[in-house]
Design a protein around this motif. Structure first.
Motif, PDB file in Angstrom:
ATOM      1  N   UNK A   1      -8.039 -36.222 -31.785  1.00  0.00           N
ATOM      2  CA  UNK A   1      -6.557 -35.992 -30.957  1.00  0.00           C
ATOM      3  C   UNK A   1      -5.585 -35.571 -31.925  1.00  0.00           C
ATOM      4  N   UNK A   2      -5.583 -36.102 -33.078  1.00  0.00           N
ATOM      5  CA  UNK A   2      -4.279 -35.891 -34.083  1.00  0.00           C
ATOM      6  C   UNK A   2      -3.814 -34.392 -34.442  1.00  0.00           C
ATOM      7  N   UNK A   3      -4.751 -33.503 -34.349  1.00  0.00           N
ATOM      8  CA  UNK A   3      -4.401 -32.029 -34.550  1.00  0.00           C
ATOM      9  C   UNK A   3      -3.622 -31.467 -33.604  1.00  0.00           C
ATOM     10  N   UNK A   4      -3.555 -32.001 -32.354  1.00  0.00           N
ATOM     11  CA  UNK A   4      -3.079 -31.387 -31.190  1.00  0.00           C
ATOM     12  C   UNK A   4      -1.578 -31.515 -31.204  1.00  0.00           C
ATOM     13  N   UNK A   5      -0.740 -30.084 -31.332  1.00  0.00           N
ATOM     14  CA  UNK A   5       0.622 -30.084 -31.234  1.00  0.00           C
ATOM     15  C   UNK A   5       1.225 -30.633 -29.989  1.00  0.00           C
ATOM     16  N   UNK A   6       2.417 -31.355 -30.107  1.00  0.00           N
ATOM     17  CA  UNK A   6       3.034 -31.590 -28.857  1.00  0.00           C
ATOM     18  C   UNK A   6       4.668 -31.179 -28.813  1.00  0.00           C
ATOM     19  N   UNK A   7       5.100 -30.703 -27.630  1.00  0.00           N
ATOM     20  CA  UNK A   7       6.309 -30.303 -27.766  1.00  0.00           C
ATOM     21  C   UNK A   7       7.056 -30.689 -26.572  1.00  0.00           C
ATOM     22  N   UNK A   8       8.380 -30.983 -26.584  1.00  0.00           N
ATOM     23  CA  UNK A   8       9.256 -31.219 -25.516  1.00  0.00           C
ATOM     24  C   UNK A   8       9.978 -30.138 -24.905  1.00  0.00           C
ATOM     25  N   UNK A   9       9.995 -29.749 -23.663  1.00  0.00           N
ATOM     26  CA  UNK A   9      10.265 -28.376 -23.151  1.00  0.00           C
ATOM     27  C   UNK A   9      11.726 -28.735 -22.755  1.00  0.00           C
ATOM     28  N   UNK A  10      12.708 -28.055 -23.624  1.00  0.00           N
ATOM     29  CA  UNK A  10      14.054 -28.179 -23.558  1.00  0.00           C
ATOM     30  C   UNK A  10      14.792 -27.198 -22.566  1.00  0.00           C
ATOM     31  N   UNK A  11      13.947 -26.139 -21.900  1.00  0.00           N
ATOM     32  CA  UNK A  11      14.528 -25.378 -21.107  1.00  0.00           C
ATOM     33  C   UNK A  11      15.136 -25.923 -19.530  1.00  0.00           C
ATOM     34  N   UNK A  12      16.203 -25.674 -19.289  1.00  0.00           N
ATOM     35  CA  UNK A  12      17.183 -26.434 -18.370  1.00  0.00           C
ATOM     36  C   UNK A  12      16.336 -26.171 -16.722  1.00  0.00           C
TER      37      UNK A  12
END
Length: 324
Positions: free
Chosen positions: A295-306
Motif C-alpha cells: 500500500x505504501x508506494x501509492x501516491x495520494x492527492x487532494x483535488x483542489x479544483x473548485x
C-alpha cells in the motif's frame, strides 16, 4: 460555437454551467440549493432561462448525479429528486446528446484535464504510473467512490461504485466505541456514517459521550469550533475523521492496486487541507499489517479544483460530440 450544458447534482446543491465543446473550464457557473426546487427540471429550467447561450447552440447535456445511474428510475442517495433517462431526453430534445454519470464518475473523467497545480500530494512524494488505474473518492453530503482505468486514444473507463456504503472497519478502542455507538442507532454501520458531513457529526457526538457529555454539533458548527480552537472534541473529531479516511483509502488500494494514485475530492477534505497534511491519514492508510509495503508506494492527492465534477462533465461532453 457549440456548447454543452453540464451539471453536478449533489445531495445539497446543484451546480450548472456551460462550456464550449473541447474546452474544460466551466462558464457561467450557478449553484442552486436542491431543497428550493421541487424537481431537477425546475432547477435546470431556471438556469437555462438566465444563461447567455441560446439553447439551439447546446449540443450535449452531461449530468453528474449523486447516486446510481444504471436504474430505470434514477434516484439521488441524499436528495428526493428522481427522473428517468427518457424524461431527460424528452425534456431537452431528441437531437441532443445526453449522458448521465455518477458524480464520482464525473470527477474521475476530470483527472486527465485538471491542471497539475490543482492537485496537492499528501505524504512523501511518490511516482504516478499514468497508465495504471486510479481511485477517486470524496466526502461531502455522502462518501463517493469511483475507479478510473486510463485508455489510449479513447475515453477513460470509469468503474462506477457505491463503495462509500461498505461496512466500517475499526482498529482500536476509540474506533470500536464509535462503531458500537453507531451500531446501536443504525444496526449496520457503513463507512459513510463516519466519512462525510454527517460522519463528522456522528464522530463528535460519540467522542463527546465517551467524555461524559451528551452533545451533537452540526458539521458547520464543528468547523467553527475548529477555527476558534477552543473545543478539544472538535479537534479529536477531525483527527479521527482523517484516520478513518486513511483506513478506508488503504482498503480501496488492497481491492484494486491503483498505482495511478488516489485522488480525494468532495466538500470536506479540500477545506481542511492543512489539517490532513498534519494528520495520521497516511499512517492509517499504510496500517495494513504484512500488506504495508504493497500500500505504501501509492501516491495520494487532494483535488483542489473548485468544480472537478463539472470539469469531468465537460471532458465527457467533448467525447460525446466528437464521436457523433
Amino acid at each position: 460555437m457549440s456548447h454543452a450544458l453540464i451539471a453536478d447534482l449533489g445531495g445539497t446543491n446543484a451546480r450548472f454551467a456551460l462550456v464550449p465543446i473541447n474546452q474544460y473550464q466551466p462558464k457561467e457557473v450557478s449553484v442552486y440549493s436542491c431543497k428550493e426546487y421541487e424537481s431537477f427540471f425546475d432547477a435546470v429550467s431556471a438556469y437555462v432561462d438566465q444563461c447567455s447561450v441560446d439553447f439551439d447552440s447546446i449540443n450535449a447535456i452531461v449530468l453528474a448525479i449523486a447516486g446510481p445511474v444504471n436504474q430505470d428510475v434514477i434516484r439521488f442517495s441524499n436528495n428526493p429528486w428522481h427522473f428517468t433517462r427518457q424524461q431527460i431526453q424528452e425534456h431537452f430534445g431528441a437531437d441532443k446528446k445526453i449522458a448521465l454519470l455518477n458524480d464520482f464518475d464525473a470527477i474521475a473523467h476530470s483527472l486527465e484535464v485538471i491542471p497539475s497545480e490543482e492537485l496537492v500530494q499528501i505524504g512523501e512524494p511518490s511516482a504516478v504510473d499514468p497508465k495504471a488505474a486510479a481511485w477517486v473518492l470524496g466526502a461531502g453530503t455522502g462518501l463517493g467512490v469511483a475507479c478510473v482505468v486510463p485508455q489510449e486514444n479513447s475515453v477513460n473507463i470509469v468503474l462506477p461504485s457505491e463503495g462509500g456504503h461498505v461496512d466500517l472497519a475499526t482498529c482500536n478502542d476509540q474506533e470500536d466505541y464509535i462503531l458500537h455507538f453507531l451500531r446501536d442507532r443504525h444496526h449496520r454501520v457503513s463507512a459513510e456514517r463516519v466519512i462525510s458531513g454527517m460522519g463528522l457529526e456522528n464522530i463528535y457526538e460519540a467522542l463527546a459521550l465517551r467524555e461524559g457529555t451528551s452533545k451533537r454539533l452540526s458539521a458547520p458548527e464543528i468547523g467553527e469550533a475548529l477555527e476558534r480552537g477552543d473545543d478539544p472534541i472538535a479537534d479529536a473529531t477531525l483527527a479521527q475523521f482523517f484516520t478513518f479516511l486513511g483506513r478506508f483509502t488503504g482498503d480501496l488500494i488492497l481491492s484494486v492496486e491503483t498505482r495511478g494514485g488516489v485522488y480525494i475530492a468532495g466538500g470536506i477534505v479540500p477545506r481542511y487541507l492543512e489539517h490532513i497534511k498534519r494528520s495520521a491519514f497516511r499512517d492509517a492508510m499504510q496500517d495494513k499489517g504484512r500488506m504495508k509495503a504493497f500500500v505504501s508506494p501509492i501516491p495520494t492527492f487532494v483535488v483542489m479544483s473548485e468544480y472537478p465534477g463539472l470539469v469531468g462533465c465537460a471532458n465527457y461532453a467533448s467525447y460525446l460530440v466528437d464521436q457523433a
